[in-house]
Design an enzyme around this catalytic site. Structure first.
Site, PDB file in Angstrom:
ATOM      1  N   GLU A  56       2.907 -24.905   1.505  1.00 60.48           N
ATOM      2  CA  GLU A  56       3.798 -24.798   2.633  1.00 60.48           C
ATOM      3  C   GLU A  56       5.137 -25.160   1.818  1.00 60.48           C
ATOM      4  O   GLU A  56       5.400 -25.754   0.832  1.00 60.48           O
ATOM      5  CB  GLU A  56       3.707 -25.620   3.715  1.00 60.48           C
ATOM      6  CG  GLU A  56       2.408 -25.344   4.426  1.00 60.48           C
ATOM      7  CD  GLU A  56       2.193 -26.601   5.617  1.00 60.48           C
ATOM      8  OE1 GLU A  56       3.135 -27.359   5.895  1.00 60.48           O
ATOM      9  OE2 GLU A  56       1.179 -26.414   6.361  1.00 60.48           O
ATOM     10  N   ARG A  77      -1.578  12.447   0.724  1.00 60.45           N
ATOM     11  CA  ARG A  77      -1.954  11.158   0.075  1.00 60.45           C
ATOM     12  C   ARG A  77      -3.447  10.970   0.744  1.00 60.45           C
ATOM     13  O   ARG A  77      -3.566  11.060   1.825  1.00 60.45           O
ATOM     14  CB  ARG A  77      -1.205   9.885   0.653  1.00 60.45           C
ATOM     15  CG  ARG A  77      -1.308   8.552  -0.043  1.00 60.45           C
ATOM     16  CD  ARG A  77      -0.482   7.631   0.517  1.00 60.45           C
ATOM     17  NE  ARG A  77       0.772   7.783  -0.281  1.00 60.45           N
ATOM     18  CZ  ARG A  77       0.903   7.223  -1.537  1.00 60.45           C
ATOM     19  NH1 ARG A  77      -0.152   6.723  -2.059  1.00 60.45           N
ATOM     20  NH2 ARG A  77       2.013   7.285  -1.913  1.00 60.45           N
ATOM     21  N   LYS A  91       3.310  16.658  -0.563  1.00 64.55           N
ATOM     22  CA  LYS A  91       2.196  15.617  -1.016  1.00 64.55           C
ATOM     23  C   LYS A  91       1.267  15.379  -0.006  1.00 64.55           C
ATOM     24  O   LYS A  91       1.651  15.652   1.044  1.00 64.55           O
ATOM     25  CB  LYS A  91       3.122  14.293  -1.308  1.00 64.55           C
ATOM     26  CG  LYS A  91       2.147  13.187  -1.833  1.00 64.55           C
ATOM     27  CD  LYS A  91       3.100  11.919  -2.258  1.00 64.55           C
ATOM     28  CE  LYS A  91       3.654  11.109  -0.833  1.00 64.55           C
ATOM     29  NZ  LYS A  91       4.208   9.912  -1.337  1.00 64.55           N
ATOM     30  N   ASP A 140      13.322   9.855  -5.688  1.00 66.35           N
ATOM     31  CA  ASP A 140      12.789   9.273  -4.514  1.00 66.35           C
ATOM     32  C   ASP A 140      13.228   7.877  -3.986  1.00 66.35           C
ATOM     33  O   ASP A 140      14.130   7.366  -4.996  1.00 66.35           O
ATOM     34  CB  ASP A 140      11.368   9.128  -4.673  1.00 66.35           C
ATOM     35  CG  ASP A 140      10.518   9.329  -3.441  1.00 66.35           C
ATOM     36  OD1 ASP A 140      10.851   9.362  -2.445  1.00 66.35           O
ATOM     37  OD2 ASP A 140       9.212   9.398  -3.574  1.00 66.35           O
ATOM     38  N   ASP A 200      -0.216 -27.966  -0.892  1.00 64.93           N
ATOM     39  CA  ASP A 200      -0.802 -27.150   0.261  1.00 64.93           C
ATOM     40  C   ASP A 200      -0.196 -25.809   0.400  1.00 64.93           C
ATOM     41  O   ASP A 200      -0.936 -24.899   0.961  1.00 64.93           O
ATOM     42  CB  ASP A 200      -1.020 -27.559   1.572  1.00 64.93           C
ATOM     43  CG  ASP A 200       0.149 -28.132   2.069  1.00 64.93           C
ATOM     44  OD1 ASP A 200       1.137 -27.655   1.908  1.00 64.93           O
ATOM     45  OD2 ASP A 200       0.006 -28.793   3.439  1.00 64.93           O
ATOM     46  N   ARG A 223       7.374   1.717   5.867  1.00 61.84           N
ATOM     47  CA  ARG A 223       6.275   3.010   5.597  1.00 61.84           C
ATOM     48  C   ARG A 223       5.328   2.661   6.639  1.00 61.84           C
ATOM     49  O   ARG A 223       4.681   3.926   7.111  1.00 61.84           O
ATOM     50  CB  ARG A 223       5.839   2.853   4.172  1.00 61.84           C
ATOM     51  CG  ARG A 223       6.709   3.350   3.062  1.00 61.84           C
ATOM     52  CD  ARG A 223       6.207   3.224   1.815  1.00 61.84           C
ATOM     53  NE  ARG A 223       6.278   2.119   1.481  1.00 61.84           N
ATOM     54  CZ  ARG A 223       5.690   1.506   0.260  1.00 61.84           C
ATOM     55  NH1 ARG A 223       5.122   2.498  -0.495  1.00 61.84           N
ATOM     56  NH2 ARG A 223       5.619   0.528  -0.077  1.00 61.84           N
ATOM     57  N   GLN A 224       5.007   1.527   7.348  1.00 60.79           N
ATOM     58  CA  GLN A 224       4.024   1.625   8.245  1.00 60.79           C
ATOM     59  C   GLN A 224       4.419   1.813   9.603  1.00 60.79           C
ATOM     60  O   GLN A 224       4.628   0.770  10.448  1.00 60.79           O
ATOM     61  CB  GLN A 224       3.083   0.183   8.287  1.00 60.79           C
ATOM     62  CG  GLN A 224       2.409   0.240   6.841  1.00 60.79           C
ATOM     63  CD  GLN A 224       1.726  -1.351   6.725  1.00 60.79           C
ATOM     64  OE1 GLN A 224       1.284  -1.815   7.613  1.00 60.79           O
ATOM     65  NE2 GLN A 224       1.745  -1.903   5.555  1.00 60.79           N
TER      66      GLN A 224
HETATM   67  C1  R5P Z   1       6.682   7.404   0.483  1.00 59.28           C
HETATM   68  O1  R5P Z   1       6.789   8.576   1.047  1.00 59.28           O
HETATM   69  C2  R5P Z   1       7.743   7.043  -0.546  1.00 59.28           C
HETATM   70  O2  R5P Z   1       8.787   7.659  -0.383  1.00 59.28           O
HETATM   71  C3  R5P Z   1       7.103   7.101  -2.084  1.00 59.28           C
HETATM   72  O3  R5P Z   1       6.827   8.472  -2.450  1.00 59.28           O
HETATM   73  C4  R5P Z   1       5.863   6.483  -1.952  1.00 59.28           C
HETATM   74  O4  R5P Z   1       5.761   5.124  -1.250  1.00 59.28           O
HETATM   75  C5  R5P Z   1       5.311   6.166  -3.510  1.00 59.28           C
HETATM   76  O5  R5P Z   1       4.260   5.653  -3.732  1.00 59.28           O
HETATM   77  P1  R5P Z   1       3.371   5.590  -4.773  1.00 59.28           P
HETATM   78  O6  R5P Z   1       4.279   5.046  -6.184  1.00 59.28           O
HETATM   79  O7  R5P Z   1       2.478   4.433  -4.789  1.00 59.28           O
HETATM   80  O8  R5P Z   1       2.609   6.835  -4.943  1.00 59.28           O
END
Ligand code: R5P
Length: 300
Positions: free
Chosen positions: A43, A198, A196, A222, A41, A98-99
């Site tokens: 688990e 988004r 940036k 990054d 299942d 990130r959240q």
């Molecule tokens: C967010 O600011 C992170 O530093 C990355 O720039 C971001 O998570 C990259 O996400 P993606 O590759 O989906 O654009």
């Protein structure tokens, strides 16, 4: 003898960490694996070493995190029940960072809740380049007794300087400034940071800084690339502005779906990453960095 506990799908990085620990630390560490059985299942049944020592470190890098979080929430209290006194989580990639804010009413601030789960389960956390943006320190996001946020940026900067001497290091958004500046200082490279916006998971716009890039080698740096769209938009803009080459250095190579293809189609040459997430682009081993922090933490 302290114990490093890992899962079989991460045997290679766990072995590298063990070797680095035993090059750096006394007393020596041993390595054991959590045995997993998946029931029909879905688990898990987990089995740990029945008599763990007082000091135990669980190695789990949290890319593709949902199932792994359940494993950790089972394994950590079980290790304590069996006798572990101090429990570390070594998570080179720490998910859900990130959240960190509710952008619409009712939106769950996952960073806070995942942080609280982990803090309830572990005494110490060692991670690399966690995505801390609106929260200043790792201990705020994950309130454990010992929270160690290491950075791979100096190592990536040194690699960029070696492969592309004199390159401009470019952060693709404001959040990347912290890593780009560290990398630039360590490697003696010039830095710049783009802006940036988004608009969706795969919809981003990147505006380059007012800096002449015509004829220059540029390395985009990054903390992570996920869909690769941030890097791809930055690379396309750099190519359009006349950059001689555009390469990429990231700590965490999440690279979901067609990320790599999208970056290459936008004009990216080479991609270098750390081994926090196993990927063909891995060029920097984190084991010595992780081992140093774990040995120091265990001695404290
Ligand atoms: C967010 O600011 C992170 O530093 C990355 O720039 C971001 O998570 C990259 O996400 P993606 O590759 O989906 O654009």
């Amino acid at each position: 003898m302290p114990l490093l506990l890992a899962f079989d799908d991460e045997a290679a990085p766990a072995q590298r960490l063990l070797a680095a620990l035993n090059a750096a630390a006394a007393p020596p560490w041993t390595l054991a694996f959590v045995q997993r059985h998946r029931f029909p299942d879905g688990e898990w049944r987990l089995r740990l070493p029945p008599e763990p020592p007082a000091e135990v470190a669980l190695y789990r890098s949290l890319h593709q995190p949902n199932e792994k979080l359940v494993e950790l929430l089972l394994a950590a209290p079980a290790a304590r029940e069996l006798g572990a006194r101090r429990l570390w989580l070594v998570a080179p990639y720490l998910a859900y960072m990130r959240q960190d804010a509710a952008f619409t009413p009712g939106e769950v601030v996952s960073q806070r809740h995942v942080g609280r789960w982990l803090a309830a389960a572990f005494d110490g956390l060692i991670t690399v380049d966690p995505h801390l943006h609106r929260v200043a320190t790792l201990a705020e996001a994950v309130p454990v007794a010992q929270a160690h946020a290491l950075s791979a940026a100096p190592l990536l900067g040194a690699l960029a300087a070696q492969r592309r001497p004199g390159a401009l290091l470019l952060g693709p958004d404001e959040e990347s400034a912290q890593w780009v500046q560290q990398a630039g200082r360590a490697a003696g490279l010039e830095t710049a940071v783009a802006r940036k916006v988004r608009r969706g998971d795969r919809e981003v716009e990147v505006e380059l800084p007012a800096r002449e890039v015509r004829g220059r080698a540029v390395v985009i740096l990054d903390d992570m690339a996920s869909t690769g769209r941030t890097v791809a938009r930055a690379a396309a803009a750099l190519r359009a502005a006349g950059a001689a080459s555009v390469d990429v250095a990231v700590t965490h190579a999440l690279f979901v779906g067609d990320a790599l293809a999208a970056m290459q189609a936008a004009g990216v040459g080479e991609v270098w990453s750390t081994d926090s997430v196993p990927h063909a682009s891995n060029a920097v081993a984190l084991a010595p960095l992780l081992a140093g922090a774990l040995a120091r933490g265990a001695a404290a």
